[in-house]
Design a protein around this motif. Structure first.
Motif, mmCIF file in Angstrom:
data_model
loop_
_atom_site.group_PDB
_atom_site.id
_atom_site.type_symbol
_atom_site.label_atom_id
_atom_site.label_comp_id
_atom_site.label_asym_id
_atom_site.label_seq_id
_atom_site.Cartn_x
_atom_site.Cartn_y
_atom_site.Cartn_z
ATOM 1 N N VAL A 1 0.774 -40.915 -7.968
ATOM 2 C CA VAL A 1 2.125 -40.379 -8.075
ATOM 3 C C VAL A 1 2.374 -39.835 -9.479
ATOM 4 O O VAL A 1 2.964 -38.769 -9.658
ATOM 5 C CB VAL A 1 3.166 -41.479 -7.728
ATOM 6 C CG1 VAL A 1 4.560 -41.001 -8.022
ATOM 7 C CG2 VAL A 1 3.037 -41.877 -6.288
ATOM 8 N N CYS B 1 5.969 -48.687 -13.432
ATOM 9 C CA CYS B 1 6.218 -48.561 -11.999
ATOM 10 C C CYS B 1 6.812 -49.838 -11.448
ATOM 11 O O CYS B 1 7.765 -49.810 -10.662
ATOM 12 C CB CYS B 1 4.909 -48.291 -11.262
ATOM 13 S SG CYS B 1 4.212 -46.707 -11.620
ATOM 14 N N LYS C 1 10.094 -44.721 -1.326
ATOM 15 C CA LYS C 1 9.202 -43.577 -1.145
ATOM 16 C C LYS C 1 9.846 -42.301 -1.688
ATOM 17 O O LYS C 1 9.190 -41.505 -2.367
ATOM 18 C CB LYS C 1 8.902 -43.422 0.341
ATOM 19 C CG LYS C 1 7.741 -42.508 0.633
ATOM 20 C CD LYS C 1 7.466 -42.548 2.111
ATOM 21 C CE LYS C 1 6.493 -41.480 2.516
ATOM 22 N NZ LYS C 1 6.317 -41.455 3.965
ATOM 23 N N LYS C 2 11.127 -42.136 -1.427
ATOM 24 C CA LYS C 2 11.810 -40.915 -1.828
ATOM 25 C C LYS C 2 12.006 -40.872 -3.353
ATOM 26 O O LYS C 2 11.766 -39.856 -3.984
ATOM 27 C CB LYS C 2 13.159 -40.839 -1.122
ATOM 28 C CG LYS C 2 13.847 -39.501 -1.271
ATOM 29 C CD LYS C 2 15.060 -39.415 -0.341
ATOM 30 C CE LYS C 2 16.137 -38.583 -0.974
ATOM 31 N NZ LYS C 2 17.202 -39.337 -1.625
ATOM 32 N N GLU C 3 12.435 -42.013 -3.901
ATOM 33 C CA GLU C 3 12.791 -42.004 -5.317
ATOM 34 C C GLU C 3 11.604 -42.230 -6.238
ATOM 35 O O GLU C 3 11.503 -41.624 -7.293
ATOM 36 C CB GLU C 3 13.836 -43.089 -5.593
ATOM 37 C CG GLU C 3 15.226 -42.588 -5.348
ATOM 38 C CD GLU C 3 16.263 -43.598 -5.774
ATOM 39 O OE1 GLU C 3 16.004 -44.377 -6.714
ATOM 40 O OE2 GLU C 3 17.322 -43.609 -5.145
ATOM 41 N N LEU C 4 10.739 -43.163 -5.874
ATOM 42 C CA LEU C 4 9.646 -43.509 -6.777
ATOM 43 C C LEU C 4 8.317 -42.905 -6.354
ATOM 44 O O LEU C 4 7.351 -42.939 -7.098
ATOM 45 C CB LEU C 4 9.516 -45.032 -6.892
ATOM 46 C CG LEU C 4 10.786 -45.774 -7.312
ATOM 47 C CD1 LEU C 4 10.540 -47.276 -7.312
ATOM 48 C CD2 LEU C 4 11.247 -45.341 -8.693
ATOM 49 N N GLY C 5 8.263 -42.403 -5.144
ATOM 50 C CA GLY C 5 7.098 -41.626 -4.737
ATOM 51 C C GLY C 5 5.944 -42.404 -4.154
ATOM 52 O O GLY C 5 5.005 -41.814 -3.668
ATOM 53 N N PHE C 6 5.974 -43.739 -4.219
ATOM 54 C CA PHE C 6 4.864 -44.490 -3.625
ATOM 55 C C PHE C 6 5.357 -45.259 -2.394
ATOM 56 O O PHE C 6 6.550 -45.409 -2.190
ATOM 57 C CB PHE C 6 4.193 -45.416 -4.630
ATOM 58 C CG PHE C 6 5.114 -46.315 -5.401
ATOM 59 C CD1 PHE C 6 5.542 -47.506 -4.878
ATOM 60 C CD2 PHE C 6 5.535 -45.955 -6.682
ATOM 61 C CE1 PHE C 6 6.374 -48.336 -5.591
ATOM 62 C CE2 PHE C 6 6.378 -46.785 -7.404
ATOM 63 C CZ PHE C 6 6.800 -47.976 -6.851
ATOM 64 N N ALA D 1 10.378 -50.195 -12.468
ATOM 65 C CA ALA D 1 11.248 -49.275 -11.724
ATOM 66 C C ALA D 1 11.536 -49.824 -10.334
ATOM 67 O O ALA D 1 12.668 -49.747 -9.850
ATOM 68 C CB ALA D 1 10.604 -47.903 -11.631
#
Lengths: 87, 420
Positions: B24, B94, B143-148, B97
Motif C-alpha cells: 500500500v 500502519c 480498506k477504503k481509508e488505509l488501503g489494506f 493508524a
C-alpha cells in the motif's frame, strides 16, 4: 491524468484554521529549466491515509500554454514535501 | 455479571501485514506494481544472515513458500520472486493508524501484536447494530481509508474470535459462536489451535489426536498426565472455554523477557561470544528495569552453525535487575554449556519476574550492589533522555558489535505474547 510523482517547490498559503492551499509551484522541465505553474482553482481536497502515511491530496485546475489542465498535487505531512502526482 | 457466553469479542487481523503495508505504501508513493498481486516476500538481509521470509503474498503462497523459510530456498521455488526488506517504522505507522481508526468506534481495545487487535463489543449492539454488520463496516472502512485488508473474527471470547479470524482470508468477516464450534472449529487439524505448535502437535499425534475435535473429546486427565497444566489449557481452548478480559491500554502481565540475535559472522572464540552476550544482556536488563521488575531466573541459548539449538538456565539466589550481576550469571551459564563449536545465534532470557520495590539483602549479595544499582539508574536515565546509543560500554567502541543487540529497533513495537 498521468501518474508523474515529481518533487516540486511550492508556495502555499496556511490560514488561521490550519487549512493549506497551494498557490503556485515550480518544477524542472526536461531542459533543467524552472517552469512556474499557477493554480487557478482547487476542485477537491482530500486526506489520504493509506498505510498510515498522511498525505493531503488536491485536485486543481491550472492554465498551461493557454490550455486548462487538471492536475493532482500531494503534500506528504511527515516529510513536508510537495509532489506533482498526476497531470 | 454477564454470563461468559453473552460477551461479544472481535479479533482484527491484518492480512499478510508486513507485505500488504509495504504494498500500500508503494502504491501511495506512485509505484505501479502491487506486491500483493505478484509473488513477493518481505525478507531480512542475506548479507547479515537474517535471510528468512517474514511475510508472503498470496501468489507467493501458490509456490508453496512458507513464512520462516530461508530466502534462497524460496528463490528456488520461484525464481522471479520479489524480495523487499522490512521497514519497521512503516509497520508502526500502519499499526497506529489502524488503532486510531478503531478507537473512533470502540472504547475497549487490546493491541495483541503489531497487526492484531481484540475489541470488546459486549453491549454495543444497541449503538452500532449487529456485530457482523459492524465488522463488515469496519473492514470496508479500513480498506477504503488505509488501503489494506483485514480479517475480523467474532466470538464469545478472545480465543473463539481469534480462531474465527484465521478462517478463509483475505478481507472477510467470520463468526465462531458456541453452537458453530462443532461444525467450524472441530474439523480443523489440531495444529491450527492457538498455542499448539510443532512440538505439541507431535505429542498429540502420538496420542492419535489429529483434529481439534479429537482434542476436545479426549479425556482431560490423559492430557494432563502427558502435558501437565498445559494439557488442561489446550483442552479448554479446544472446547472454546476461555474467559480472559480484553486488556485495554495494552498492559499484559509478563512472565519473562529475552533478546536473541543471529550474528553476521560465525563466533569462534569466547571473547567475542562474551561481547555479544553482554550486548544482549544490556538490552534485556534495560527492559527489565523499565518494567520495574527483578528477575529470578537467567537463561542462555545457543544455536551453532549446524543449526542445533540448546540452552541452559539457572535460578538466582536472590532476584536482581543489575546488568553486571545478570551478565555474570550469563557468562557462567555460557561457559557451562558451550561445547566449543562455531556459534551462529545467541540469546539471553530472564524469567520469574518480581517487583523491584523490595530487595531482600543477604550475606551472599555481590559487592558494590548499591553502587551498581545507582550506575544502572544513571545509564538508563541518559539513554532515556538522549537515545540508546548515547552511552555505551568501551568494549563496543570499535563498532564491530551493536552495543544493545536484539529487538527490531523500534521501541514501541508490540510483540505478540502467548497470553490471551
Amino acid at each position: 491524468m498521468k501518474l508523474l510523482r515529481k518533487p516540486i517547490e511550492m508556495v502555499a498559503w496556511f490560514d488561521y484554521e490550519g487549512n493549506t492551499t497551494p498557490v503556485k509551484f515550480r518544477l524542472l522541465n526536461e531542459a533543467e529549466e524552472n517552469t512556474v505553474v499557477k493554480i487557478k482553482r482547487i476542485v477537491k481536497r482530500e486526506v489520504d491515509k493509506f498505510a498510515g502515511n498522511r498525505m493531503m491530496k488536491y485536485t486543481c485546475e491550472t492554465c498551461i500554454n493557454g490550455e486548462l489542465k487538471l492536475l493532482e498535487l500531494r503534500y506528504e505531512l511527515d516529510t513536508c514535501r510537495w509532489y506533482l502526482y498526476k497531470m | 455479571m454477564l454470563k461468559p457466553n453473552n460477551r461479544i469479542i472481535m479479533h482484527i487481523d491484518v492480512n499478510s501485514a508486513y507485505l500488504s503495508w509495504q504494498a500500500v505504501y508503494e502504491l501511495q508513493q506512485g509505484n505501479k506494481r502491487d506486491l500483493r498481486e505478484i509473488p513477493s516476500v518481505i525478507g531480512g538481509s542475506i548479507a547479515d544472515r537474517r535471510g528468512i521470509v517474514l511475510a508472503k503474498s498470496i501468489p507467493a503462497k501458490a509456490f508453496k513458500i512458507n513464512t520462516g523459510e530461508v530466502l534462497w530456498e524460496a528463490r528456488q521455488k520461484c525464481p522471479d520472486l520479489v524480495v523487499v526488506p522490512p521497514n519497521y517504522q512503516l509497520y508502526m505507522k500502519c499499526s497506529k493508524a489502524l488503532h486510531q481508526l478503531l478507537k473512533e468506534f470502540f472504547p475497549c481495545i487490546q493491541r495483541f501484536s503489531i497487526d492484531e487487535f481484540f475489541l470488546d463489543y459486549t453491549g454495543m449492539s444497541i449503538h452500532y447494530g449487529e456485530p457482523v454488520e459492524t465488522a463488515n463496516r469496519i473492514k470496508d472502512r479500513v480498506k477504503k481509508e488505509l488501503g489494506f485488508t483485514v480479517n475480523i473474527g467474532i466470538g464469545h471470547n478472545k480465543l473463539m474470535a481469534k480462531m474465527a479470524g484465521e478462517f478463509k482470508k483475505p478481507d472477510r468477516v467470520h463468526t465462531l459462536w458456541q453452537y458453530e464450534m462443532k461444525d467450524k472449529m472441530w474439523p480443523l487439524p489440531v495444529e491450527e489451535l492457538y498455542m499448539v505448535g510443532r512440538k505439541t502437535m507431535r505429542k498429540l499425534k502420538d496420542l492419535n489426536i489429529h483434529t481439534i475435535g479429537d482434542l476436545a473429546t479426549t479425556d482431560v486427565k490423559l492430557l494432563e498426565g502427558k502435558l501437565k497444566s498445559f494439557g488442561h489449557l489446550i483442552w479448554m481452548y479446544a472446547n472454546g472455554i476461555e474467559e480472559s478480559p480484553v486488556h485495554n491500554g495494552g498492559y499484559i502481565p509478563m512472565k519473562g523477557m529475552g533478546h536473541s540475535s543471529t550474528i553476521k559472522f560465525d563466533v569462534e572464540d569466547r571473547e567475542t561470544a562474551y561481547k555479544i552476550l553482554l550486548s544482549l544482556t544490556e538490552s534485556v536488563a534495560l527492559r527489565l528495569r523499565e518494567a520495574n521488575s527483578c528477575c529470578g531466573l537467567v537463561s542462555v541459548s545457543i544455536r551453532n552453525v549446524e543449526l542445533a539449538h540448546y540452552s541452559h538456565q539457572r535460578k538466582l539466589f536472590s532476584p536482581t535487575n543489575i546488568t553486571n550481576e545478570i551478565y555474570q550469571t550469563v557468562k557462567e551459564l555460557f561457559d557451562e554449556s558451550w561445547q566449543g563449536e562455531k556459534i551462529r545465534h545467541l540469546g539471553v532470557r530472564i524469567g520469574e519476574l518480581s517487583s523491584d520495590e523490595i530487595h531482600q539483602i543477604s550475606f551472599f549479595d555481590g559487592i558494590n550492589q548499591e553502587k551498581n544499582r545507582t550506575l544502572d539508574g544513571v545509564i538508563d536515565g541518559l539513554r532515556d533522555k538522549y537515545g540508546k546509543a548515547s552511552i555505551i560500554r568501551g568494549i563496543f567502541a570499535d563498532g564491530e558489535i551493536v552495543p544493545l543487540l536484539g529487538g527490531v529497533g523500534e521501541d514501541e513495537y508490540p510483540m505478540m505474547g502467548s497470553i490471551l
